[in-house]
Design a protein around this motif. Structure first.
Motif, PDB file in Angstrom:
ATOM      1  N   LYS A 155       0.828  -1.211   0.000  1.00 52.55           N
ATOM      2  CA  LYS A 155       0.000   0.000   0.000  1.00 52.55           C
ATOM      3  C   LYS A 155       0.865   1.266   0.000  1.00 52.55           C
ATOM      4  O   LYS A 155       0.648   2.209   0.781  1.00 52.55           O
ATOM      5  CB  LYS A 155      -0.967  -0.010   1.187  1.00 52.55           C
ATOM      6  N   LEU A 156       1.865   1.262  -0.893  1.00 52.21           N
ATOM      7  CA  LEU A 156       2.757   2.398  -1.080  1.00 52.21           C
ATOM      8  C   LEU A 156       2.785   2.748  -2.560  1.00 52.21           C
ATOM      9  O   LEU A 156       2.343   1.962  -3.406  1.00 52.21           O
ATOM     10  CB  LEU A 156       4.173   2.053  -0.597  1.00 52.21           C
ATOM     11  N   SER A 157       3.308   3.910  -2.879  1.00 52.91           N
ATOM     12  CA  SER A 157       3.389   4.298  -4.286  1.00 52.91           C
ATOM     13  C   SER A 157       4.528   3.556  -4.972  1.00 52.91           C
ATOM     14  O   SER A 157       5.499   3.133  -4.323  1.00 52.91           O
ATOM     15  CB  SER A 157       3.624   5.804  -4.404  1.00 52.91           C
ATOM     16  N   VAL A 158       4.415   3.410  -6.288  1.00 46.31           N
ATOM     17  CA  VAL A 158       5.479   2.758  -7.048  1.00 46.31           C
ATOM     18  C   VAL A 158       6.773   3.559  -6.931  1.00 46.31           C
ATOM     19  O   VAL A 158       7.859   2.981  -6.831  1.00 46.31           O
ATOM     20  CB  VAL A 158       5.066   2.606  -8.530  1.00 46.31           C
ATOM     21  N   ASP A 159       6.694   4.879  -6.924  1.00 48.79           N
ATOM     22  CA  ASP A 159       7.895   5.714  -6.798  1.00 48.79           C
ATOM     23  C   ASP A 159       8.595   5.468  -5.456  1.00 48.79           C
ATOM     24  O   ASP A 159       9.832   5.439  -5.393  1.00 48.79           O
ATOM     25  CB  ASP A 159       7.531   7.201  -6.921  1.00 48.79           C
ATOM     26  N   THR A 160       7.812   5.277  -4.405  1.00 43.57           N
ATOM     27  CA  THR A 160       8.402   4.981  -3.093  1.00 43.57           C
ATOM     28  C   THR A 160       9.145   3.646  -3.122  1.00 43.57           C
ATOM     29  O   THR A 160      10.248   3.522  -2.583  1.00 43.57           O
ATOM     30  CB  THR A 160       7.315   4.947  -2.006  1.00 43.57           C
ATOM     31  N   ILE A 161       8.538   2.656  -3.766  1.00 41.64           N
ATOM     32  CA  ILE A 161       9.173   1.345  -3.870  1.00 41.64           C
ATOM     33  C   ILE A 161      10.452   1.444  -4.694  1.00 41.64           C
ATOM     34  O   ILE A 161      11.496   0.888  -4.322  1.00 41.64           O
ATOM     35  CB  ILE A 161       8.214   0.311  -4.484  1.00 41.64           C
ATOM     36  N   LYS A 162      10.401   2.161  -5.810  1.00 43.31           N
ATOM     37  CA  LYS A 162      11.593   2.331  -6.650  1.00 43.31           C
ATOM     38  C   LYS A 162      12.730   2.974  -5.876  1.00 43.31           C
ATOM     39  O   LYS A 162      13.887   2.541  -5.964  1.00 43.31           O
ATOM     40  CB  LYS A 162      11.263   3.173  -7.884  1.00 43.31           C
ATOM     41  N   ALA A 163      12.418   4.009  -5.101  1.00 44.94           N
ATOM     42  CA  ALA A 163      13.445   4.684  -4.305  1.00 44.94           C
ATOM     43  C   ALA A 163      14.017   3.749  -3.241  1.00 44.94           C
ATOM     44  O   ALA A 163      15.229   3.737  -2.994  1.00 44.94           O
ATOM     45  CB  ALA A 163      12.851   5.933  -3.647  1.00 44.94           C
ATOM     46  N   SER A 164      13.144   2.954  -2.620  1.00 38.19           N
ATOM     47  CA  SER A 164      13.600   2.018  -1.594  1.00 38.19           C
ATOM     48  C   SER A 164      14.481   0.927  -2.191  1.00 38.19           C
ATOM     49  O   SER A 164      15.492   0.537  -1.591  1.00 38.19           O
ATOM     50  CB  SER A 164      12.401   1.384  -0.894  1.00 38.19           C
ATOM     51  N   VAL A 165      14.111   0.427  -3.376  1.00 38.18           N
ATOM     52  CA  VAL A 165      14.914  -0.603  -4.038  1.00 38.18           C
ATOM     53  C   VAL A 165      16.306  -0.061  -4.363  1.00 38.18           C
ATOM     54  O   VAL A 165      17.315  -0.753  -4.180  1.00 38.18           O
ATOM     55  CB  VAL A 165      14.204  -1.107  -5.322  1.00 38.18           C
ATOM     56  N   LYS A 166      16.366   1.184  -4.814  1.00 38.95           N
ATOM     57  CA  LYS A 166      17.660   1.809  -5.101  1.00 38.95           C
ATOM     58  C   LYS A 166      18.521   1.870  -3.840  1.00 38.95           C
ATOM     59  O   LYS A 166      19.719   1.549  -3.864  1.00 38.95           O
ATOM     60  CB  LYS A 166      17.452   3.212  -5.663  1.00 38.95           C
ATOM     61  N   THR A 167      17.913   2.251  -2.720  1.00 31.88           N
ATOM     62  CA  THR A 167      18.644   2.320  -1.450  1.00 31.88           C
ATOM     63  C   THR A 167      19.100   0.932  -1.000  1.00 31.88           C
ATOM     64  O   THR A 167      20.221   0.766  -0.513  1.00 31.88           O
ATOM     65  CB  THR A 167      17.755   2.957  -0.363  1.00 31.88           C
ATOM     66  N   ILE A 168      18.239  -0.052  -1.175  1.00 30.96           N
ATOM     67  CA  ILE A 168      18.586  -1.438  -0.826  1.00 30.96           C
ATOM     68  C   ILE A 168      19.810  -1.892  -1.621  1.00 30.96           C
ATOM     69  O   ILE A 168      20.743  -2.482  -1.068  1.00 30.96           O
ATOM     70  CB  ILE A 168      17.390  -2.377  -1.080  1.00 30.96           C
ATOM     71  N   PHE A 169      19.800  -1.632  -2.914  1.00 28.09           N
ATOM     72  CA  PHE A 169      20.929  -2.020  -3.764  1.00 28.09           C
ATOM     73  C   PHE A 169      22.220  -1.378  -3.266  1.00 28.09           C
ATOM     74  O   PHE A 169      23.280  -2.015  -3.229  1.00 28.09           O
ATOM     75  CB  PHE A 169      20.670  -1.596  -5.216  1.00 28.09           C
ATOM     76  N   GLU A 170      22.142  -0.093  -2.891  1.00 26.74           N
ATOM     77  CA  GLU A 170      23.331   0.618  -2.412  1.00 26.74           C
ATOM     78  C   GLU A 170      23.833   0.011  -1.099  1.00 26.74           C
ATOM     79  O   GLU A 170      25.038  -0.194  -0.912  1.00 26.74           O
ATOM     80  CB  GLU A 170      23.009   2.102  -2.228  1.00 26.74           C
ATOM     81  N   LYS A 171      22.920  -0.286  -0.187  1.00 23.68           N
ATOM     82  CA  LYS A 171      23.315  -0.833   1.107  1.00 23.68           C
ATOM     83  C   LYS A 171      23.916  -2.230   0.975  1.00 23.68           C
ATOM     84  O   LYS A 171      24.852  -2.591   1.707  1.00 23.68           O
ATOM     85  CB  LYS A 171      22.116  -0.871   2.060  1.00 23.68           C
ATOM     86  N   LEU A 172      23.385  -3.028   0.051  1.00 26.73           N
ATOM     87  CA  LEU A 172      23.875  -4.400  -0.125  1.00 26.73           C
ATOM     88  C   LEU A 172      25.001  -4.484  -1.145  1.00 26.73           C
ATOM     89  O   LEU A 172      25.589  -5.557  -1.321  1.00 26.73           O
ATOM     90  CB  LEU A 172      22.723  -5.312  -0.562  1.00 26.73           C
ATOM     91  N   ASP A 173      25.292  -3.370  -1.803  1.00 23.49           N
ATOM     92  CA  ASP A 173      26.330  -3.319  -2.837  1.00 23.49           C
ATOM     93  C   ASP A 173      26.045  -4.323  -3.950  1.00 23.49           C
ATOM     94  O   ASP A 173      26.890  -5.136  -4.323  1.00 23.49           O
ATOM     95  CB  ASP A 173      27.716  -3.583  -2.222  1.00 23.49           C
ATOM     96  N   VAL A 174      24.830  -4.245  -4.493  1.00 24.63           N
ATOM     97  CA  VAL A 174      24.418  -5.111  -5.596  1.00 24.63           C
ATOM     98  C   VAL A 174      23.834  -4.248  -6.707  1.00 24.63           C
ATOM     99  O   VAL A 174      23.561  -3.055  -6.501  1.00 24.63           O
ATOM    100  CB  VAL A 174      23.376  -6.160  -5.137  1.00 24.63           C
ATOM    101  N   HIS A 175      23.604  -4.870  -7.879  1.00 23.12           N
ATOM    102  CA  HIS A 175      23.154  -4.098  -9.029  1.00 23.12           C
ATOM    103  C   HIS A 175      21.875  -4.648  -9.668  1.00 23.12           C
ATOM    104  O   HIS A 175      21.397  -4.075 -10.637  1.00 23.12           O
ATOM    105  CB  HIS A 175      24.261  -4.035 -10.080  1.00 23.12           C
ATOM    106  N   ASP A 176      21.357  -5.747  -9.146  1.00 23.79           N
ATOM    107  CA  ASP A 176      20.111  -6.276  -9.707  1.00 23.79           C
ATOM    108  C   ASP A 176      19.323  -7.010  -8.628  1.00 23.79           C
ATOM    109  O   ASP A 176      19.827  -7.298  -7.543  1.00 23.79           O
ATOM    110  CB  ASP A 176      20.386  -7.198 -10.903  1.00 23.79           C
ATOM    111  N   ARG A 177      18.083  -7.302  -8.937  1.00 28.32           N
ATOM    112  CA  ARG A 177      17.159  -7.869  -7.961  1.00 28.32           C
ATOM    113  C   ARG A 177      17.542  -9.291  -7.558  1.00 28.32           C
ATOM    114  O   ARG A 177      17.431  -9.670  -6.387  1.00 28.32           O
ATOM    115  CB  ARG A 177      15.736  -7.845  -8.532  1.00 28.32           C
ATOM    116  N   THR A 178      18.000 -10.086  -8.514  1.00 34.48           N
ATOM    117  CA  THR A 178      18.390 -11.461  -8.207  1.00 34.48           C
ATOM    118  C   THR A 178      19.546 -11.492  -7.230  1.00 34.48           C
ATOM    119  O   THR A 178      19.527 -12.241  -6.235  1.00 34.48           O
ATOM    120  CB  THR A 178      18.775 -12.215  -9.497  1.00 34.48           C
ATOM    121  N   HIS A 179      20.562 -10.665  -7.497  1.00 29.80           N
ATOM    122  CA  HIS A 179      21.723 -10.612  -6.601  1.00 29.80           C
ATOM    123  C   HIS A 179      21.319 -10.086  -5.230  1.00 29.80           C
ATOM    124  O   HIS A 179      21.799 -10.558  -4.194  1.00 29.80           O
ATOM    125  CB  HIS A 179      22.811  -9.730  -7.220  1.00 29.80           C
ATOM    126  N   ALA A 180      20.423  -9.103  -5.199  1.00 30.98           N
ATOM    127  CA  ALA A 180      19.949  -8.556  -3.926  1.00 30.98           C
ATOM    128  C   ALA A 180      19.294  -9.640  -3.075  1.00 30.98           C
ATOM    129  O   ALA A 180      19.549  -9.751  -1.865  1.00 30.98           O
ATOM    130  CB  ALA A 180      18.965  -7.415  -4.174  1.00 30.98           C
TER     131      ALA A 180
END
Length: 213
Positions: free
Chosen positions: A176-201
């Motif tokens: 129940k969040l906006s797609v833009d919020t999810i996109k921003a969170s995914v970007k932050t997740i990638f940075e924190k985990l030092d990954v570049h795609d969803r599978t690797h994350a």
């Protein structure tokens, strides 16, 4: 003073694991130690809390992943009942994030099940004496990620859904969040985990114990 009077009281141990054969093996190992006594066993977190309340063991061996109330929840519940309770996690999962959750809940140590025969007895003695204990793999993982910025709860929830194969649009609908919020969170997740795609994350998140598969 008689010899009986000078004997050190045995360390009373509660064994919590959802695999009966593992519980049996650990209790057999403890039986061979003169300074320890296996006083009870439990197969899940809720039973562990009840057994702890009934038996008041000196040390509780706690599995992490169990059906119903998991090990981390049981640790927190036991420590709420007895703030000085000595609880040693015994698990197959070597992730630093999983270890941190257990330690924050009140665990005194974190040991992998493949170390049972070589390290368990000394680890029980250590936590009973008030010390923290980690097997080398866990200590290395904690040190490796000590300066990393941890994921927040919402990011972990998003990661779990990524691991289930959901798209950003599906995750947004689920949470129940906006797609833009999810996109921003995914970007932050990638940075924190030092990954570049969803599978690797998802792979890194499982390995480190942020999510389960």
């Amino acid at each position: 003073m008689t010899a009986a009077a000078t004997m050190t009281r045995q360390i009373r141990v509660l064994v919590v694991d959802d695999h009966p054969m593992l519980r049996e093996g650990i209790m057999g190992l403890l039986t061979g130690c003169e300074d320890m006594e296996a006083v009870g066993e439990a197969s899940d977190g809720r039973e562990a809390v009840a057994k702890f309340t009934e038996l008041m063991p000196d040390v509780t061996l706690m599995d992490v992943r169990m059906e119903g109330m998991n090990g981390v929840e049981a640790i927190a519940a036991i420590r709420a009942l007895s703030p000085k309770a000595a609880i040693l996690v015994l698990t197959t999962y070597a992730g630093d994030a999983a270890a941190v959750r257990a330690l924050r809940a009140g665990a005194s140590g974190y040991l992998l099940k493949n170390c049972v025969r070589t390290e368990l007895i000394d680890a029980i003695r250590a936590v009973h004496a008030g010390r923290r204990i980690f097997c080398s793999d866990i200590a290395h993982a904690l040190a490796e990620h000590a300066l990393d910025e941890p994921l927040i709860e919402r990011e972990i929830a998003i990661l779990q859904l990524i691991g289930e194969g959901q798209s950003n649009k599906e995750i947004a609908r689920t949470m129940k969040l906006s797609v833009d919020t999810i996109k921003a969170s995914v970007k932050t997740i990638f940075e924190k985990l030092d990954v570049h795609d969803r599978t690797h994350a998802a792979m890194v998140a499982v390995r480190r114990g942020y999510i389960e598969r």
